[in-house]
Design an enzyme around this catalytic site. Structure first.
Site, PDB file in Angstrom:
ATOM      1  N   GLU A   1      11.065 -14.116 -19.084  1.00  0.00           N
ATOM      2  CA  GLU A   1      10.759 -12.705 -18.844  1.00  0.00           C
ATOM      3  C   GLU A   1       9.755 -12.175 -19.868  1.00  0.00           C
ATOM      4  O   GLU A   1       8.848 -11.410 -19.521  1.00  0.00           O
ATOM      5  CB  GLU A   1      12.065 -11.886 -18.851  1.00  0.00           C
ATOM      6  CG  GLU A   1      11.902 -10.396 -18.647  1.00  0.00           C
ATOM      7  CD  GLU A   1      11.213  -9.999 -17.343  1.00  0.00           C
ATOM      8  OE1 GLU A   1      11.024 -10.839 -16.456  1.00  0.00           O
ATOM      9  OE2 GLU A   1      10.821  -8.823 -17.234  1.00  0.00           O
TER      10      GLU A   1
ATOM     11  N   LYS B   1       3.394  -2.688  -7.083  1.00  0.00           N
ATOM     12  CA  LYS B   1       4.802  -2.538  -7.467  1.00  0.00           C
ATOM     13  C   LYS B   1       5.760  -3.261  -6.518  1.00  0.00           C
ATOM     14  O   LYS B   1       6.487  -4.134  -6.945  1.00  0.00           O
ATOM     15  CB  LYS B   1       5.152  -1.046  -7.552  1.00  0.00           C
ATOM     16  CG  LYS B   1       6.570  -0.773  -8.008  1.00  0.00           C
ATOM     17  CD  LYS B   1       6.785  -1.199  -9.442  1.00  0.00           C
ATOM     18  CE  LYS B   1       8.190  -0.923  -9.923  1.00  0.00           C
ATOM     19  NZ  LYS B   1       8.450  -1.649 -11.175  1.00  0.00           N
TER      20      LYS B   1
ATOM     21  N   LYS C   1       6.190 -10.623 -18.788  1.00  0.00           N
ATOM     22  CA  LYS C   1       5.767  -9.264 -19.165  1.00  0.00           C
ATOM     23  C   LYS C   1       4.401  -9.306 -19.820  1.00  0.00           C
ATOM     24  O   LYS C   1       3.520  -8.522 -19.496  1.00  0.00           O
ATOM     25  CB  LYS C   1       6.751  -8.617 -20.155  1.00  0.00           C
ATOM     26  CG  LYS C   1       7.981  -7.940 -19.631  1.00  0.00           C
ATOM     27  CD  LYS C   1       7.833  -6.814 -18.687  1.00  0.00           C
ATOM     28  CE  LYS C   1       7.597  -7.258 -17.282  1.00  0.00           C
ATOM     29  NZ  LYS C   1       8.694  -7.531 -16.418  1.00  0.00           N
TER      30      LYS C   1
ATOM     31  N   TRP D   1      -3.653  -2.011  -1.290  1.00  0.00           N
ATOM     32  CA  TRP D   1      -3.617  -3.296  -1.994  1.00  0.00           C
ATOM     33  C   TRP D   1      -4.091  -4.313  -0.965  1.00  0.00           C
ATOM     34  O   TRP D   1      -3.415  -4.579   0.021  1.00  0.00           O
ATOM     35  CB  TRP D   1      -2.198  -3.600  -2.442  1.00  0.00           C
ATOM     36  CG  TRP D   1      -2.065  -4.828  -3.292  1.00  0.00           C
ATOM     37  CD1 TRP D   1      -2.248  -4.917  -4.651  1.00  0.00           C
ATOM     38  CD2 TRP D   1      -1.712  -6.145  -2.856  1.00  0.00           C
ATOM     39  NE1 TRP D   1      -2.034  -6.204  -5.065  1.00  0.00           N
ATOM     40  CE2 TRP D   1      -1.709  -6.983  -3.990  1.00  0.00           C
ATOM     41  CE3 TRP D   1      -1.413  -6.704  -1.609  1.00  0.00           C
ATOM     42  CZ2 TRP D   1      -1.406  -8.336  -3.928  1.00  0.00           C
ATOM     43  CZ3 TRP D   1      -1.113  -8.054  -1.547  1.00  0.00           C
ATOM     44  CH2 TRP D   1      -1.106  -8.855  -2.696  1.00  0.00           C
TER      45      TRP D   1
ATOM     46  N   CYS E   1       0.852  -1.190   0.000  1.00  0.00           N
ATOM     47  CA  CYS E   1       0.000   0.000   0.000  1.00  0.00           C
ATOM     48  C   CYS E   1       0.892   1.245   0.000  1.00  0.00           C
ATOM     49  O   CYS E   1       2.053   1.187   0.377  1.00  0.00           O
ATOM     50  CB  CYS E   1      -0.870   0.028   1.231  1.00  0.00           C
ATOM     51  SG  CYS E   1      -1.722  -1.525   1.519  1.00  0.00           S
TER      52      CYS E   1
ATOM     53  N   ARG F   1       1.605   1.399  -5.943  1.00  0.00           N
ATOM     54  CA  ARG F   1       1.839   0.472  -4.834  1.00  0.00           C
ATOM     55  C   ARG F   1       0.597  -0.332  -4.461  1.00  0.00           C
ATOM     56  O   ARG F   1       0.668  -1.301  -3.712  1.00  0.00           O
ATOM     57  CB  ARG F   1       2.330   1.234  -3.603  1.00  0.00           C
ATOM     58  CG  ARG F   1       3.689   1.881  -3.796  1.00  0.00           C
ATOM     59  CD  ARG F   1       4.098   2.586  -2.539  1.00  0.00           C
ATOM     60  NE  ARG F   1       4.326   1.661  -1.458  1.00  0.00           N
ATOM     61  CZ  ARG F   1       5.477   1.091  -1.177  1.00  0.00           C
ATOM     62  NH1 ARG F   1       6.528   1.348  -1.915  1.00  0.00           N
ATOM     63  NH2 ARG F   1       5.596   0.260  -0.167  1.00  0.00           N
TER      64      ARG F   1
ATOM     65  N   HIS G   1       8.321 -32.294 -24.614  1.00  0.00           N
ATOM     66  CA  HIS G   1       8.062 -33.121 -23.426  1.00  0.00           C
ATOM     67  C   HIS G   1       6.709 -32.783 -22.802  1.00  0.00           C
ATOM     68  O   HIS G   1       6.483 -33.079 -21.629  1.00  0.00           O
ATOM     69  CB  HIS G   1       9.197 -32.945 -22.414  1.00  0.00           C
ATOM     70  CG  HIS G   1      10.507 -33.436 -22.938  1.00  0.00           C
ATOM     71  ND1 HIS G   1      10.800 -34.778 -23.071  1.00  0.00           N
ATOM     72  CD2 HIS G   1      11.575 -32.768 -23.435  1.00  0.00           C
ATOM     73  CE1 HIS G   1      12.006 -34.914 -23.602  1.00  0.00           C
ATOM     74  NE2 HIS G   1      12.499 -33.708 -23.835  1.00  0.00           N
TER      75      HIS G   1
ATOM     76  N   ASN H   1       0.436  -0.201   6.067  1.00  0.00           N
ATOM     77  CA  ASN H   1       0.908  -1.062   4.989  1.00  0.00           C
ATOM     78  C   ASN H   1       1.558  -2.270   5.644  1.00  0.00           C
ATOM     79  O   ASN H   1       2.402  -2.105   6.516  1.00  0.00           O
ATOM     80  CB  ASN H   1       1.932  -0.315   4.124  1.00  0.00           C
ATOM     81  CG  ASN H   1       2.587  -1.227   3.111  1.00  0.00           C
ATOM     82  OD1 ASN H   1       1.999  -2.217   2.674  1.00  0.00           O
ATOM     83  ND2 ASN H   1       3.822  -0.906   2.740  1.00  0.00           N
ATOM     84  N   GLY H   2       1.150  -3.466   5.267  1.00  0.00           N
ATOM     85  CA  GLY H   2       1.743  -4.667   5.853  1.00  0.00           C
ATOM     86  C   GLY H   2       0.667  -5.610   6.330  1.00  0.00           C
ATOM     87  O   GLY H   2      -0.495  -5.514   5.917  1.00  0.00           O
TER      88      GLY H   2
ATOM     89  N   GLU I   1       1.476 -10.390 -17.273  1.00  0.00           N
ATOM     90  CA  GLU I   1       1.107  -9.506 -16.161  1.00  0.00           C
ATOM     91  C   GLU I   1       0.364  -8.255 -16.617  1.00  0.00           C
ATOM     92  O   GLU I   1      -0.422  -7.708 -15.853  1.00  0.00           O
ATOM     93  CB  GLU I   1       2.293  -9.182 -15.258  1.00  0.00           C
ATOM     94  CG  GLU I   1       3.340  -8.270 -15.821  1.00  0.00           C
ATOM     95  CD  GLU I   1       4.458  -7.968 -14.808  1.00  0.00           C
ATOM     96  OE1 GLU I   1       4.195  -7.880 -13.607  1.00  0.00           O
ATOM     97  OE2 GLU I   1       5.611  -7.812 -15.253  1.00  0.00           O
TER      98      GLU I   1
HETATM   99  O1  M6R Z   1      11.395  -4.866  -6.311  1.00  0.00           O
HETATM  100  P1  M6R Z   1      11.806  -6.249  -6.734  1.00  0.00           P
HETATM  101  O2  M6R Z   1      12.739  -6.251  -7.876  1.00  0.00           O
HETATM  102  O3  M6R Z   1      12.326  -7.066  -5.576  1.00  0.00           O
HETATM  103  O4  M6R Z   1      10.472  -6.946  -7.211  1.00  0.00           O
HETATM  104  C1  M6R Z   1      10.454  -8.282  -7.612  1.00  0.00           C
HETATM  105  C2  M6R Z   1       9.162  -8.644  -8.298  1.00  0.00           C
HETATM  106  O5  M6R Z   1       8.077  -8.403  -7.447  1.00  0.00           O
HETATM  107  C3  M6R Z   1       8.959  -7.854  -9.597  1.00  0.00           C
HETATM  108  O6  M6R Z   1      10.015  -8.023 -10.480  1.00  0.00           O
HETATM  109  C4  M6R Z   1       7.646  -8.303 -10.278  1.00  0.00           C
HETATM  110  O7  M6R Z   1       7.765  -9.613 -10.730  1.00  0.00           O
HETATM  111  C5  M6R Z   1       7.276  -7.369 -11.430  1.00  0.00           C
HETATM  112  N1  M6R Z   1       5.855  -7.161 -11.459  1.00  0.00           N
HETATM  113  C6  M6R Z   1       7.673  -7.898 -12.768  1.00  0.00           C
HETATM  114  O8  M6R Z   1       7.374  -7.028 -13.789  1.00  0.00           O
END
Ligand code: M6R
Length: 607
Positions: free
Chosen positions: A480, A602, A484, A75, A2, A27, A503, A101-102, A487
């Site tokens: 990756e 984020k 991308k 969040w 959050c 966030r 496989h 937050n937490g 998500e």
């Molecule tokens: O802040 P961080 O690099 O530790 O975050 C890691 C992941 O949460 C972050 O890379 C997440 O997978 C992203 N949404 C990917 O785009």
């Protein structure tokens, strides 16, 4: 996850809080709310985005002289997104306001006890126990009441607290979840992340774990959890406001991808001189000679960068290297000793699982190295050694520019440790430095091919499933690329080592299930040709991201994006660019909220 904002000073409070929340909306964005205290109090919250909160504010009666305010963009963890579960939360008398937050792990027992004592709860959240606990302990001193309350809590929390009875202060508490105090002149600020502070000040105090701040207009005092006052450590932010704004781009994600060429130059600035790599930030160089094994720990995109680091380190050094996702590593029994090096890769430096892994590694006596973007973040501060990646603020939830910066930083480190250990000779260092110096220029060529990516995006935007395949260093790129796409566009995408298709996954290939084949390594170029043929034989369409001299692949593919030839250690930086931009255009064509994809946030500051 959050976002928390606070302000105390003489300026109009609400616009500052709302602007701060908007800057932190990445966030978390399922509900939002604010509380202001002054001669009177004003308290409003809603399910949905901050724009909805603004609408609600515009339709509400707000009149009064307020001295202090807090806000939160949420969040959800405990309790679905709803008006009642939105923050702030209040005590029985509506005099104490709390944003959080937490996760408060023992909230259930506390809540039960408070209900028995007559407290009335309105929400399903864990947070709501906090204002009620403070109410229970309040005897004329809000700081003392907060101290007693937080000592009852287990879990992770960043809290901002206001009381109608003490209208000249904000109390902020940090246990694990980040909080930063911004220092102004006759005014002070609070935020869970730097972008909210950038329009106002560059002077900050980053609260450390277990610290409580008492913030007034003119003063900041820091206490430990026992109430002892402790010294404050000020620092200056080296990011600027412009970096955290969209600069005319439609989305932060697009802006951040387009910055990659510049970021790659930043990563090597001061570290690559003449024909040599020097990492002067590494304090204990002797340790690098003694390292017996290396773990790389990270989550999500940072984990994929870690896989690339793993490959390069294994290739260059004669010691075991292993990469693991942090949420697994933290509960394992890893083989660590005082000669182990654990590398924590994290953009935010605040990812809960990565922080926990860092602490496990330290407890087991290993040396830790943070590869981090955010200066002053928990991983930045707690790691024995730090290499900052210098990507600048990354706001879009999908990580892009940080990824290329992480790969390049890990490459610099790999060559550097190899040199110190005698595994890398001067000739190779000279050669790879030459390639490193050209990578930014090559990235610009790829960033310029937007029309090609848009065409591919148009073709895939209505599909349901897509595969990404690669071998060796192209395999993490496949992972990756798939991450991308899924998500931000919500298209199901899976990354596979190309040899694994037959496989199992090959069963899913048909006309409407295309494959992205990434191919930049000549050692396995012919193998990829065979894999592409396997897909084509099942009527699957193939898009290749391919080196300019691999004509066989270009010939077999339905469409190809051409990657300039560079050393295999650098090609993952280039081959991911088309995949990032294809994902971006696909999500944008679908009309989705690219920067704030559903269900995500984020920085993942909870487990
Ligand atoms: O802040 P961080 O690099 O530790 O975050 C890691 C992941 O949460 C972050 O890379 C997440 O997978 C992203 N949404 C990917 O785009």
């Amino acid at each position: 996850m959050c976002g928390i904002v606070g302000y105390i000073g003489d300026r109009k409070i609400l616009p500052i809080i709302i602007d701060g929340l908007k800057r932190l909306e990445y966030r978390g964005y399922d509900s939002a709310g604010v509380a202001l205290v002054g001669n009177d109090s004003y308290f409003i919250k809603t399910k949905g985005r901050i724009s909805l909160l603004e609408e609600k504010i515009n339709n509400s009666y707000i009149d009064g002289n307020y001295f202090v305010g807090i806000g939160q963009t949420r969040w959800a963890t405990h309790g679905e997104p709803s008006d009642l579960n939105a923050h702030p939360h209040i005590d029985c008398n509506g005099e104490i306001f709390v944003v959080h937050n937490g996760i408060i792990e023992n909230y259930y027992e506390i809540k039960k006890d408070l209900i028995e004592r007559g407290h009335r709860f309105l929400s399903e959240t864990d947070t709501e126990v906090v204002p009620h606990l403070i109410e229970e302990y309040y005897e004329g001193d809000i700081l003392k009441a907060v101290l007693k309350a937080v000592n009852k809590l287990r879990g992770s929390f960043a809290l901002a607290i206001l009381s109608k009875k003490e209208r000249d202060k904000i109390i902020a508490v940090r246990k694990e979840s980040p909080l930063i105090v911004g220092i102004g002149k006759n005014e002070n600020f609070l935020a869970s992340d730097i972008p909210a502070l950038l329009p106002h000040t560059k002077n900050i105090v980053i609260l450390k774990d277990g610290e409580i701040a008492l913030i007034t207009k003119d003063e900041i005092k820091i206490f430990d959890m026992q109430g002892n006052q402790i010294g404050i450590e000020k620092m200056e932010i080296n990011w600027n406001l412009e970096q955290s704004e969209k600069k005319g781009y439609k989305h932060f994600m697009l802006k951040e991808i387009m910055e990659e060429g510049e970021v790659l130059k930043e990563v090597i600035r001061g570290r690559v001189k003449d024909e040599k790599i020097e990492l002067n930030e590494i304090k204990d160089k002797d340790f690098l000679r003694r390292v017996e094994n290396i773990y790389i720990i990270a989550c999500g995109t940072a984990y994929h960068a870690g896989l690339i680091g793993n490959y390069i380190l294994t290739d260059l050094l004669n010691i075991p290297v292993k990469t693991e996702v942090a949420s697994e590593f933290r509960y394992e029994n890893p083989n660590l000793s005082k000669n182990s090096l654990v590398i924590l890769v994290s953009q935010s430096g605040e990812t809960a699982d990565t922080i926990a892994s860092l602490r496990v590694a330290k407890k087991l006596g290993a040396k830790t190295l943070g590869v981090v973007n955010v200066n002053g973040s928990t991983i930045f501060r707690e790691s024995d050694e730090v290499l900052q990646i210098f990507a600048g603020p990354e706001i879009a939830v999908a990580s892009t520019k940080a990824y290329v910066a992480q790969i390049l930083t890990l490459l610099l480190f790999s060559v550097y440790i190899g040199k110190i250990r005698g595994d890398v000779d001067e000739d190779f260092e000279k050669f790879i430095v030459g390639e490193i110096k050209r990578v930014s220029e090559f990235s610009e060529i790829l960033l310029d091919k937007k029309d090609e990516y848009l065409e591919i995006a148009k073709e895939i935007k209505d599909l349901d499933d897509i595969f990404y395949i690669g071998r060796l260093l192209d395999y993490p790129t496949a992972l990756e690329g798939a991450l991308k796409l899924k998500e931000i566009s919500y298209i199901h995408a899976e990354g596979y080592p190309a040899g694994e298709l037959k496989h199992g996954p090959l069963a899913l290939i048909e006309e409407k299930v295309p494959t992205f084949a990434i191919s930049t390594d000549e050692r396995v170029f012919e193998k990829i040709v065979s894999n592409i043929k396997e897909v084509k034989a099942r009527n699957g369409k193939v898009y290749s991201i391919v080196r300019d001299d691999f004509k066989g692949i270009i010939k077999e593919s339905d469409r190809s994006v051409i990657i300039p030839k560079t050393h295999i250690y650098l090609s993952p930086i280039l081959s991911v660019i088309p995949l990032q931009l294809i994902a971006y255009f696909t999500a944008d064509l679908k009309g989705l909220d690219v920067d704030k994809p559903r269900n995500l946030a984020k920085s993942v500051t909870v487990e």
